[in-house]
Write a protein that holds these residues in place. Structure first.
Motif, PDB file in Angstrom:
ATOM      1  N   ARG A 169       0.842  -1.196   0.000  1.00  8.63           N
ATOM      2  CA  ARG A 169       0.000   0.000   0.000  1.00  8.63           C
ATOM      3  C   ARG A 169       0.882   1.253   0.000  1.00  8.63           C
ATOM      4  O   ARG A 169       1.700   1.443   0.889  1.00  8.63           O
ATOM      5  CB  ARG A 169      -0.915   0.001   1.224  1.00  8.63           C
ATOM      6  CG  ARG A 169      -1.879   1.187   1.268  1.00  8.63           C
ATOM      7  CD  ARG A 169      -2.854   1.011   2.399  1.00  8.63           C
ATOM      8  NE  ARG A 169      -3.756   2.134   2.483  1.00  8.63           N
ATOM      9  CZ  ARG A 169      -3.583   3.154   3.305  1.00  8.63           C
ATOM     10  NH1 ARG A 169      -2.528   3.167   4.114  1.00  8.63           N
ATOM     11  NH2 ARG A 169      -4.453   4.144   3.350  1.00  8.63           N
ATOM     12  N   VAL A 170       0.728   2.068  -1.003  1.00  4.20           N
ATOM     13  CA  VAL A 170       1.510   3.292  -1.124  1.00  4.20           C
ATOM     14  C   VAL A 170       0.697   4.446  -0.538  1.00  4.20           C
ATOM     15  O   VAL A 170      -0.416   4.727  -0.989  1.00  4.20           O
ATOM     16  CB  VAL A 170       1.852   3.593  -2.595  1.00  4.20           C
ATOM     17  CG1 VAL A 170       2.662   4.865  -2.693  1.00  4.20           C
ATOM     18  CG2 VAL A 170       2.608   2.416  -3.196  1.00  4.20           C
ATOM     19  N   LEU A 171       1.250   5.085   0.478  1.00  2.00           N
ATOM     20  CA  LEU A 171       0.558   6.203   1.098  1.00  2.00           C
ATOM     21  C   LEU A 171       0.661   7.421   0.200  1.00  2.00           C
ATOM     22  O   LEU A 171       1.747   7.780  -0.260  1.00  2.00           O
ATOM     23  CB  LEU A 171       1.171   6.514   2.468  1.00  2.00           C
ATOM     24  CG  LEU A 171       1.014   5.425   3.528  1.00  2.00           C
ATOM     25  CD1 LEU A 171       1.735   5.838   4.801  1.00  2.00           C
ATOM     26  CD2 LEU A 171      -0.442   5.135   3.804  1.00  2.00           C
ATOM     27  N   PRO A 172      -0.450   8.079  -0.085  1.00  2.00           N
ATOM     28  CA  PRO A 172      -0.397   9.236  -0.977  1.00  2.00           C
ATOM     29  C   PRO A 172       0.239  10.423  -0.277  1.00  2.00           C
ATOM     30  O   PRO A 172       0.141  10.572   0.939  1.00  2.00           O
ATOM     31  CB  PRO A 172      -1.889   9.505  -1.256  1.00  2.00           C
ATOM     32  CG  PRO A 172      -2.594   8.984  -0.056  1.00  2.00           C
ATOM     33  CD  PRO A 172      -1.807   7.791   0.394  1.00  2.00           C
ATOM     34  N   PRO A 173       0.910  11.297  -1.026  1.00  2.00           N
ATOM     35  CA  PRO A 173       1.486  12.488  -0.417  1.00  2.00           C
ATOM     36  C   PRO A 173       0.385  13.469  -0.021  1.00  2.00           C
ATOM     37  O   PRO A 173      -0.636  13.575  -0.696  1.00  2.00           O
ATOM     38  CB  PRO A 173       2.368  13.059  -1.538  1.00  2.00           C
ATOM     39  CG  PRO A 173       1.718  12.567  -2.798  1.00  2.00           C
ATOM     40  CD  PRO A 173       1.159  11.215  -2.472  1.00  2.00           C
ATOM     41  N   ASN A 174       0.623  14.196   1.060  1.00  2.00           N
ATOM     42  CA  ASN A 174      -0.349  15.214   1.438  1.00  2.00           C
ATOM     43  C   ASN A 174      -0.072  16.502   0.665  1.00  2.00           C
ATOM     44  O   ASN A 174       0.841  16.575  -0.153  1.00  2.00           O
ATOM     45  CB  ASN A 174      -0.326  15.460   2.955  1.00  2.00           C
ATOM     46  CG  ASN A 174       1.054  15.878   3.450  1.00  2.00           C
ATOM     47  OD1 ASN A 174       1.764  16.626   2.774  1.00  2.00           O
ATOM     48  ND2 ASN A 174       1.442  15.386   4.608  1.00  2.00           N
ATOM     49  N   ALA A 175      -0.866  17.527   0.955  1.00  2.00           N
ATOM     50  CA  ALA A 175      -0.770  18.769   0.184  1.00  2.00           C
ATOM     51  C   ALA A 175       0.597  19.417   0.325  1.00  2.00           C
ATOM     52  O   ALA A 175       1.170  19.920  -0.643  1.00  2.00           O
ATOM     53  CB  ALA A 175      -1.874  19.731   0.632  1.00  2.00           C
ATOM     54  N   PHE A 176       1.158  19.388   1.542  1.00  2.00           N
ATOM     55  CA  PHE A 176       2.439  20.055   1.753  1.00  2.00           C
ATOM     56  C   PHE A 176       3.584  19.261   1.118  1.00  2.00           C
ATOM     57  O   PHE A 176       4.593  19.846   0.714  1.00  2.00           O
ATOM     58  CB  PHE A 176       2.681  20.262   3.244  1.00  2.00           C
ATOM     59  CG  PHE A 176       1.826  21.347   3.831  1.00  2.00           C
ATOM     60  CD1 PHE A 176       2.205  22.676   3.729  1.00  2.00           C
ATOM     61  CD2 PHE A 176       0.621  21.053   4.459  1.00  2.00           C
ATOM     62  CE1 PHE A 176       1.413  23.686   4.247  1.00  2.00           C
ATOM     63  CE2 PHE A 176      -0.176  22.057   4.981  1.00  2.00           C
ATOM     64  CZ  PHE A 176       0.231  23.386   4.876  1.00  2.00           C
ATOM     65  N   ASP A 177       3.447  17.939   1.013  1.00  2.00           N
ATOM     66  CA  ASP A 177       4.439  17.153   0.279  1.00  2.00           C
ATOM     67  C   ASP A 177       4.455  17.550  -1.197  1.00  2.00           C
ATOM     68  O   ASP A 177       5.522  17.654  -1.823  1.00  2.00           O
ATOM     69  CB  ASP A 177       4.142  15.657   0.399  1.00  2.00           C
ATOM     70  CG  ASP A 177       4.406  15.132   1.799  1.00  2.00           C
ATOM     71  OD1 ASP A 177       5.251  15.725   2.493  1.00  2.00           O
ATOM     72  OD2 ASP A 177       3.760  14.146   2.197  1.00  2.00           O
ATOM     73  N   LEU A 178       3.270  17.774  -1.751  1.00  2.00           N
ATOM     74  CA  LEU A 178       3.195  18.203  -3.143  1.00  2.00           C
ATOM     75  C   LEU A 178       3.783  19.603  -3.324  1.00  2.00           C
ATOM     76  O   LEU A 178       4.421  19.899  -4.337  1.00  2.00           O
ATOM     77  CB  LEU A 178       1.742  18.184  -3.622  1.00  2.00           C
ATOM     78  CG  LEU A 178       1.077  16.805  -3.658  1.00  2.00           C
ATOM     79  CD1 LEU A 178      -0.372  16.922  -4.109  1.00  2.00           C
ATOM     80  CD2 LEU A 178       1.826  15.864  -4.572  1.00  2.00           C
ATOM     81  N   VAL A 179       3.568  20.472  -2.326  1.00  2.00           N
ATOM     82  CA  VAL A 179       4.163  21.808  -2.388  1.00  2.00           C
ATOM     83  C   VAL A 179       5.690  21.707  -2.376  1.00  2.00           C
ATOM     84  O   VAL A 179       6.385  22.400  -3.129  1.00  2.00           O
ATOM     85  CB  VAL A 179       3.677  22.676  -1.211  1.00  2.00           C
ATOM     86  CG1 VAL A 179       4.494  23.958  -1.101  1.00  2.00           C
ATOM     87  CG2 VAL A 179       2.203  23.023  -1.391  1.00  2.00           C
ATOM     88  N   MET A 180       6.222  20.836  -1.505  1.00  2.00           N
ATOM     89  CA  MET A 180       7.671  20.653  -1.470  1.00  2.00           C
ATOM     90  C   MET A 180       8.190  20.100  -2.798  1.00  2.00           C
ATOM     91  O   MET A 180       9.287  20.448  -3.240  1.00  2.00           O
ATOM     92  CB  MET A 180       8.045  19.701  -0.333  1.00  2.00           C
ATOM     93  CG  MET A 180       7.741  20.219   1.061  1.00  2.00           C
ATOM     94  SD  MET A 180       8.485  21.820   1.428  1.00  2.00           S
ATOM     95  CE  MET A 180       7.013  22.845   1.594  1.00  2.00           C
ATOM     96  N   LEU A 220      -0.078  29.174   0.039  1.00  2.00           N
ATOM     97  CA  LEU A 220       1.314  29.441   0.388  1.00  2.00           C
ATOM     98  C   LEU A 220       2.230  29.229  -0.814  1.00  2.00           C
ATOM     99  O   LEU A 220       3.193  29.979  -1.015  1.00  2.00           O
ATOM    100  CB  LEU A 220       1.744  28.542   1.550  1.00  2.00           C
ATOM    101  CG  LEU A 220       1.059  28.821   2.887  1.00  2.00           C
ATOM    102  CD1 LEU A 220       1.520  27.827   3.941  1.00  2.00           C
ATOM    103  CD2 LEU A 220       1.344  30.246   3.357  1.00  2.00           C
ATOM    104  N   LEU A 221       1.935  28.209  -1.614  1.00  2.00           N
ATOM    105  CA  LEU A 221       2.736  27.968  -2.813  1.00  2.00           C
ATOM    106  C   LEU A 221       2.590  29.128  -3.796  1.00  2.00           C
ATOM    107  O   LEU A 221       3.586  29.611  -4.359  1.00  2.00           O
ATOM    108  CB  LEU A 221       2.301  26.659  -3.478  1.00  2.00           C
ATOM    109  CG  LEU A 221       3.010  26.308  -4.790  1.00  2.00           C
ATOM    110  CD1 LEU A 221       4.497  26.152  -4.572  1.00  2.00           C
ATOM    111  CD2 LEU A 221       2.415  25.037  -5.388  1.00  2.00           C
ATOM    112  N   ILE A 222       1.359  29.585  -4.007  1.00  2.00           N
ATOM    113  CA  ILE A 222       1.141  30.727  -4.902  1.00  2.00           C
ATOM    114  C   ILE A 222       1.865  31.961  -4.370  1.00  2.00           C
ATOM    115  O   ILE A 222       2.467  32.723  -5.145  1.00  2.00           O
ATOM    116  CB  ILE A 222      -0.367  30.997  -5.057  1.00  2.00           C
ATOM    117  CG1 ILE A 222      -1.049  29.828  -5.776  1.00  2.00           C
ATOM    118  CG2 ILE A 222      -0.611  32.293  -5.821  1.00  2.00           C
ATOM    119  CD1 ILE A 222      -2.552  29.921  -5.815  1.00  2.00           C
TER     120      ILE A 222
END
Length: 262
Positions: free
Chosen positions: A6-17, A128-130
């Motif tokens: 099972r692969v845990l999906p990245p959260n929003a802040f992981d995608l921002v990083m 924050l990313l924007i």
């Protein structure tokens, strides 16, 4: 039988990083091979250093919050090395962070459901990313637009970064300002973006602060409703018992009267 991992999906802040890592790699490539002046290259280096500090903060936050720190270090050690400022060769290690998150994105449906489930954190991370992209992009754009113009007071990387911070926060000190038409258009876009982002962040913070109270009120209301249902059920059971007792007494009296008649 083959075991499914099972692969845990990245959260929003992981995608921002991940996005910041991509931007950082692009910045380093532009810094080394792009046709920029010394002041513009200095600005690119400073922006990359700021991204490094954000990536390091995210790494140490994940390290301190991880239950198994050894396992976390064994997986994310490259993130630490790639986030060290002023070491160009290490910064290309961020490609591995990008590839790891992209590998997790293969489970796209799971990622989307995860992000929608945590919509508040997703929205905050997006804002924050924007904000970071607008800060960096506007600083580069204003320096390329204003530097070298007669009468311009934005000539260095520090001037451009300070102007971007002051403008996006709508503080408006007036110590640095654009003199060209293109620079003023950039300023207008940054001002409107800053107002929108900070208004959105304020709304999210207010919603986050009020949500626990609303949940507590809802929880208390449910508890009261359950207590009321329990009391009503108990009262109905008592009435049913009384009705059954009355029926038994009436049947007993009817039997007694029948016997007397006979």
């Amino acid at each position: 039988m083959e075991t499914k991992v099972r692969v845990l999906p990245p959260n929003a802040f992981d995608l921002v990083m991940m996005v910041l890592s991509i931007i950082s790699v692009v910045i380093i490539v532009l810094h080394q091979f792009g046709p920029f002046s010394e002041s513009e290259k200095e600005l690119l280096l400073k922006l990359d250093t700021g991204i490094c500090l954000i990536l390091l903060s995210h790494f140490f936050y994940g390290l301190f919050s991880a239950k198994n720190k050894k396992q976390f270090l064994s997986i994310h050690w490259i993130d630490f090395i790639a986030s060290i400022p002023a070491v160009d060769i290490f910064r290309y290690g961020r490609i591995f962070q990008v590839l790891r998150v992209l590998r997790m994105l293969r489970v796209a449906n799971q990622v989307i459901r995860h992000l929608l489930k945590h919509s508040e954190s997703t929205m905050l991370a997006s804002m924050l990313l924007i904000l970071l992209i607008v800060l960096g992009g506007s600083a580069i754009a204003i320096l390329m637009t204003e530097a070298g113009h007669e009468g311009s007071n934005i000539e260095t990387a520090e001037d451009a970064i300070w102007w971007a911070l002051v403008t996006i926060s709508t503080v408006g000190y007036g110590d640095y300002y654009p003199i060209s038409t293109a620079g003023r258009v950039i300023s207008a876009v940054v001002i409107f973006t800053g107002v929108s982002i900070f208004a959105g962040i304020s709304g999210l913070v207010a919603s986050t602060l009020l949500t626990p109270k609303a949940k507590e009120t809802e929880k208390q209301q449910k508890a009261n409703d359950n207590q009321y249902r329990l009391e009503v059920t108990t009262h109905l059971n008592s009435l049913h018992q009384e009705v059954a007792d009355l029926r038994a007494e009436i049947a007993s009296l009817s039997t007694l009267l029948q016997q007397r008649k006979e």
